[in-house]
Design a protein around this motif. Structure first.
Motif, PDB file in Angstrom:
ATOM      1  N   ILE A 381      -2.858   6.378 -13.812  1.00 45.55           N
ATOM      2  CA  ILE A 381      -2.962   4.790 -13.735  1.00 45.55           C
ATOM      3  C   ILE A 381      -1.609   4.177 -13.138  1.00 45.55           C
ATOM      4  O   ILE A 381      -0.600   4.236 -14.049  1.00 45.55           O
ATOM      5  CB  ILE A 381      -3.484   4.239 -15.134  1.00 45.55           C
ATOM      6  CG1 ILE A 381      -4.517   4.986 -15.671  1.00 45.55           C
ATOM      7  CG2 ILE A 381      -4.027   2.878 -14.925  1.00 45.55           C
ATOM      8  CD1 ILE A 381      -5.814   5.295 -14.564  1.00 45.55           C
ATOM      9  N   LEU A 382      -1.809   3.436 -12.152  1.00 43.67           N
ATOM     10  CA  LEU A 382      -0.779   2.908 -11.475  1.00 43.67           C
ATOM     11  C   LEU A 382      -0.714   1.285 -11.862  1.00 43.67           C
ATOM     12  O   LEU A 382      -1.976   0.850 -11.753  1.00 43.67           O
ATOM     13  CB  LEU A 382      -0.511   3.214 -10.050  1.00 43.67           C
ATOM     14  CG  LEU A 382      -0.018   4.391  -9.699  1.00 43.67           C
ATOM     15  CD1 LEU A 382      -1.145   5.614  -9.947  1.00 43.67           C
ATOM     16  CD2 LEU A 382      -0.054   4.607  -8.080  1.00 43.67           C
ATOM     17  N   GLY A 383       0.190   0.420 -11.908  1.00 44.52           N
ATOM     18  CA  GLY A 383       0.328  -0.746 -11.781  1.00 44.52           C
ATOM     19  C   GLY A 383       0.693  -1.634 -10.691  1.00 44.52           C
ATOM     20  O   GLY A 383       1.566  -1.687 -10.168  1.00 44.52           O
ATOM     21  N   TYR A 384      -0.482  -1.975  -9.956  1.00 46.33           N
ATOM     22  CA  TYR A 384      -0.248  -2.640  -8.709  1.00 46.33           C
ATOM     23  C   TYR A 384      -0.392  -4.227  -9.090  1.00 46.33           C
ATOM     24  O   TYR A 384      -1.198  -4.760  -9.618  1.00 46.33           O
ATOM     25  CB  TYR A 384      -1.672  -2.274  -7.923  1.00 46.33           C
ATOM     26  CG  TYR A 384      -1.635  -1.084  -7.091  1.00 46.33           C
ATOM     27  CD1 TYR A 384      -1.176  -1.118  -5.938  1.00 46.33           C
ATOM     28  CD2 TYR A 384      -1.368   0.181  -7.964  1.00 46.33           C
ATOM     29  CE1 TYR A 384      -1.230   0.379  -5.148  1.00 46.33           C
ATOM     30  CE2 TYR A 384      -1.522   1.422  -7.282  1.00 46.33           C
ATOM     31  CZ  TYR A 384      -1.326   1.496  -5.999  1.00 46.33           C
ATOM     32  OH  TYR A 384      -1.384   2.435  -5.201  1.00 46.33           O
ATOM     33  N   THR A 385       0.462  -4.674  -8.341  1.00 43.81           N
ATOM     34  CA  THR A 385       0.797  -6.379  -8.517  1.00 43.81           C
ATOM     35  C   THR A 385       0.230  -7.053  -7.321  1.00 43.81           C
ATOM     36  O   THR A 385      -0.193  -6.552  -6.335  1.00 43.81           O
ATOM     37  CB  THR A 385       2.334  -6.623  -8.490  1.00 43.81           C
ATOM     38  OG1 THR A 385       2.842  -6.191  -7.267  1.00 43.81           O
ATOM     39  CG2 THR A 385       2.984  -5.684  -9.732  1.00 43.81           C
ATOM     40  N   ASN A 386      -0.021  -8.576  -7.616  1.00 40.97           N
ATOM     41  CA  ASN A 386      -0.696  -9.181  -6.896  1.00 40.97           C
ATOM     42  C   ASN A 386       0.275  -9.497  -5.562  1.00 40.97           C
ATOM     43  O   ASN A 386      -0.513  -9.678  -4.460  1.00 40.97           O
ATOM     44  CB  ASN A 386      -0.891 -10.646  -7.638  1.00 40.97           C
ATOM     45  CG  ASN A 386       0.584 -11.277  -7.815  1.00 40.97           C
ATOM     46  OD1 ASN A 386       1.539 -10.547  -8.237  1.00 40.97           O
ATOM     47  ND2 ASN A 386       0.594 -12.654  -7.861  1.00 40.97           N
ATOM     48  N   ASP A 387       1.363  -9.306  -5.293  1.00 39.75           N
ATOM     49  CA  ASP A 387       2.394  -9.562  -4.407  1.00 39.75           C
ATOM     50  C   ASP A 387       3.058  -8.360  -3.631  1.00 39.75           C
ATOM     51  O   ASP A 387       3.938  -8.295  -3.143  1.00 39.75           O
ATOM     52  CB  ASP A 387       3.227 -10.608  -4.414  1.00 39.75           C
ATOM     53  CG  ASP A 387       4.245 -10.496  -5.611  1.00 39.75           C
ATOM     54  OD1 ASP A 387       3.917  -9.428  -5.937  1.00 39.75           O
ATOM     55  OD2 ASP A 387       5.249 -11.411  -5.768  1.00 39.75           O
ATOM     56  N   TYR A 388       2.559  -6.953  -4.567  1.00 37.64           N
ATOM     57  CA  TYR A 388       3.149  -5.730  -3.872  1.00 37.64           C
ATOM     58  C   TYR A 388       4.604  -5.488  -4.648  1.00 37.64           C
ATOM     59  O   TYR A 388       5.294  -4.486  -4.462  1.00 37.64           O
ATOM     60  CB  TYR A 388       3.440  -5.760  -2.408  1.00 37.64           C
ATOM     61  CG  TYR A 388       2.192  -5.535  -1.790  1.00 37.64           C
ATOM     62  CD1 TYR A 388       1.518  -4.346  -1.372  1.00 37.64           C
ATOM     63  CD2 TYR A 388       1.359  -6.719  -1.320  1.00 37.64           C
ATOM     64  CE1 TYR A 388       0.309  -4.142  -0.622  1.00 37.64           C
ATOM     65  CE2 TYR A 388       0.191  -6.694  -0.796  1.00 37.64           C
ATOM     66  CZ  TYR A 388      -0.314  -5.425  -0.360  1.00 37.64           C
ATOM     67  OH  TYR A 388      -1.680  -5.447   0.415  1.00 37.64           O
ATOM     68  N   LEU A 389       5.231  -6.564  -5.380  1.00 33.99           N
ATOM     69  CA  LEU A 389       6.722  -6.135  -6.056  1.00 33.99           C
ATOM     70  C   LEU A 389       6.429  -6.275  -7.513  1.00 33.99           C
ATOM     71  O   LEU A 389       5.767  -6.907  -7.942  1.00 33.99           O
ATOM     72  CB  LEU A 389       7.343  -7.447  -5.303  1.00 33.99           C
ATOM     73  CG  LEU A 389       7.530  -7.488  -4.070  1.00 33.99           C
ATOM     74  CD1 LEU A 389       8.479  -8.665  -3.480  1.00 33.99           C
ATOM     75  CD2 LEU A 389       8.257  -6.206  -3.365  1.00 33.99           C
ATOM     76  N   PRO A 390       7.495  -5.525  -8.296  1.00 37.68           N
ATOM     77  CA  PRO A 390       7.457  -5.501  -9.516  1.00 37.68           C
ATOM     78  C   PRO A 390       7.865  -6.790 -10.165  1.00 37.68           C
ATOM     79  O   PRO A 390       8.464  -7.647  -9.420  1.00 37.68           O
ATOM     80  CB  PRO A 390       8.369  -4.371  -9.793  1.00 37.68           C
ATOM     81  CG  PRO A 390       9.272  -4.269  -8.724  1.00 37.68           C
ATOM     82  CD  PRO A 390       8.418  -4.284  -7.508  1.00 37.68           C
TER      83      PRO A 390
END
Length: 471
Positions: A381-390
């Motif tokens: 399970i990967l954590g994908y963000t709304n704007d592609y950045l951590p």
């Protein structure tokens, strides 16, 4: 879509977790501490790196790490083993969104990560199969829109005054016959090569954690944190499922894909997404066609693979987003069990069709006559963000003073986490910090309310890809 975002109790076993030891279930003490200075939630690469820098900066720091399942059993223990900077490939996109200077800062720090991890493993004698090599990015079709975009990005990257010269000089481009021979991929007309590395990520993290435990870290496996609340006096109460609670001055969410289980404010900001990977081995051990490079095998916007070559002759492969899309369904129904999903206990059967005995032979000339099989296959399970950045920093922007986050690495944590952790420690320790922070993460990673409320760009683009694939 799921309503429970805690790690599931049972999961597929990745190759990296196949050598579990007693340390996998390590607990520093019978009971968790009633009170401590700092609690870090998550024992993966992020949590381990934060603890490492905290104890290096302040050996007297009282720190605990709580892990929901076995030690480092989340994304770090399930990735592809790559330590690979993006270099030029996202430079155009980052320049459009954040400006050229920020784009260069991302590229520079990702390249620096490769060497920083090498140095860290050497200085601390961490045996994790770290292997410094070069990555080779190849393309199936010369007219692929992704290739055309990467060439534009390459041109901007090489002309930028903000990209370090040593980083520019490390990137090399090959064409035609030369690209085919170097890459061992007959179909490609172009190949990019640059410094990268591979490692056994679980062993790397466990090596760091063992050092931290020897310095006083309170480490507790199978200690699921179910609730985090702040008292009127400003202290935090970290409640666990079955081991009581801990009061602490500061709390750090190194929770990546599972962040929304504890921070409702991140429900639409860091989204869990299921991916798959596998280990391919030759069935005959007498002649193993080892490849020189690690690879990014790129095709359309998302359909590519990435792979590393291990010294034992095996190949670890990940990628293929379409494996997780139900082509018989439309819209969100097509990605149910994939997007916004924390269940890493299953794998779709189509994975075995893609990564079958002919997978390596279809792509690489040196593997054409070598039969293979899958030794391990797993999901993560990967954590994908709304704007592609951590998201890195204190959560005071949402009213949570002395709470911090370092999460949402968008499937690209290995060349981003180390400096993000060191940067976070700089703000965590404040006046106690006599340790000079040498490596800082890009400023654009900082948590802001504007970023959090900026809409889910990733979801819109991902659904556009799904709809295009189905039409």
């Amino acid at each position: 879509m799921s309503s429970n975002y805690f790690p599931v109790p049972y999961s597929t076993t990745s190759f990296w977790l196949s050598e579990k030891t007693d340390f996998s279930r390590f607990r520093s003490s019978k009971d968790i501490p009633e009170e401590i200075d700092t609690v870090i939630i998550g024992s993966g690469y992020t949590g381990a790196a934060i603890a490492h820098y905290m104890l290096k900066a302040d050996p007297s720091a009282k720190v605990a790490i709580y892990e929901a399942r076995d030690i480092c059993s989340g994304a770090t223990g399930r990735n592809g083993g790559h330590v690979k900077p993006l270099m030029h490939r996202s430079f155009e996109e980052h320049t459009k969104k954040y400006g050229e200077q920020a784009a260069a800062e991302i590229a520079n720090t990702e390249w620096q990560h490769v060497h920083a991890i090498k140095k860290l493993t050497q200085e601390n004698n961490i045996d994790c199969d770290f292997f410094l090599t070069r990555s080779c990015d190849v393309y199936e079709h010369p007219d692929d829109p992704r290739l055309l975009g990467d060439l534009r990005s390459y041109d901007l990257f090489m002309k930028s005054p903000y990209v370090d010269e040593i980083v520019k000089n490390d990137l090399q481009i090959h064409y035609g016959k030369e690209a085919k021979i170097i890459s061992k991929v007959e179909s490609t007309e172009i190949a990019f090569t640059y410094t990268a590395a591979s490692c056994w990520p679980w062993k790397f993290v466990v090596g760091l954690l063992k050092i931290c435990v020897n310095k006083g870290l309170q480490l507790h496996a199978n200690t699921l944190v179910t609730n985090v609340t702040q008292r009127d006096d400003g202290k935090w109460v970290v409640k666990t499922a079955d081991r009581g609670k801990t009061v602490c001055k500061k709390v750090v969410f190194a929770t990546n894909a599972y962040t929304k289980s504890l921070l409702e404010e991140f429900s639409e900001v860091i989204i869990p997404q299921k991916k798959v990977a596998c280990r391919i081995v030759p069935t005959e051990e007498d002649e193993i066609p080892h490849l020189t490079y690690t690879y990014g095998f790129l095709s359309s916007y998302r359909d590519g693979n990435y792979l590393i070559n291990r010294a034992d002759g095996s190949i670890v492969v990940g990628g293929h987003d379409y494996l997780m899309v139900d082509l018989e369904k439309k819209g969100e129904a097509a990605i149910d069990g994939h997007y916004d999903c924390v269940d890493d206990s299953t794998i779709k059967e189509r994975m075995y069709e893609v990564f079958n005995k002919d997978f390596m032979g279809r792509f690489f000339t040196t593997w054409k006559n070598t039969p293979t099989k899958l030794s391990h296959s797993w999901s993560g399970i990967l954590g994908y963000t709304n704007d592609y950045l951590p998201y890195v920093g204190e959560l005071d922007c949402i009213g949570k003073k002395n709470a911090y986050i370092c999460a949402g690495f968008h499937g690209h944590g290995m060349p981003r986490i180390l400096f993000s952790a060191e940067t976070l420690v700089g703000s965590l320790l404040e006046e106690k910090n006599s340790y000079e922070i040498k490596n800082t993460c890009p400023k654009i990673f900082k948590v802001t309310k504007e970023r959090m409320e900026g809409g889910n760009q990733y979801y819109e683009e991902f659904m556009g890809y799904v709809n295009k694939m189905q039409n």
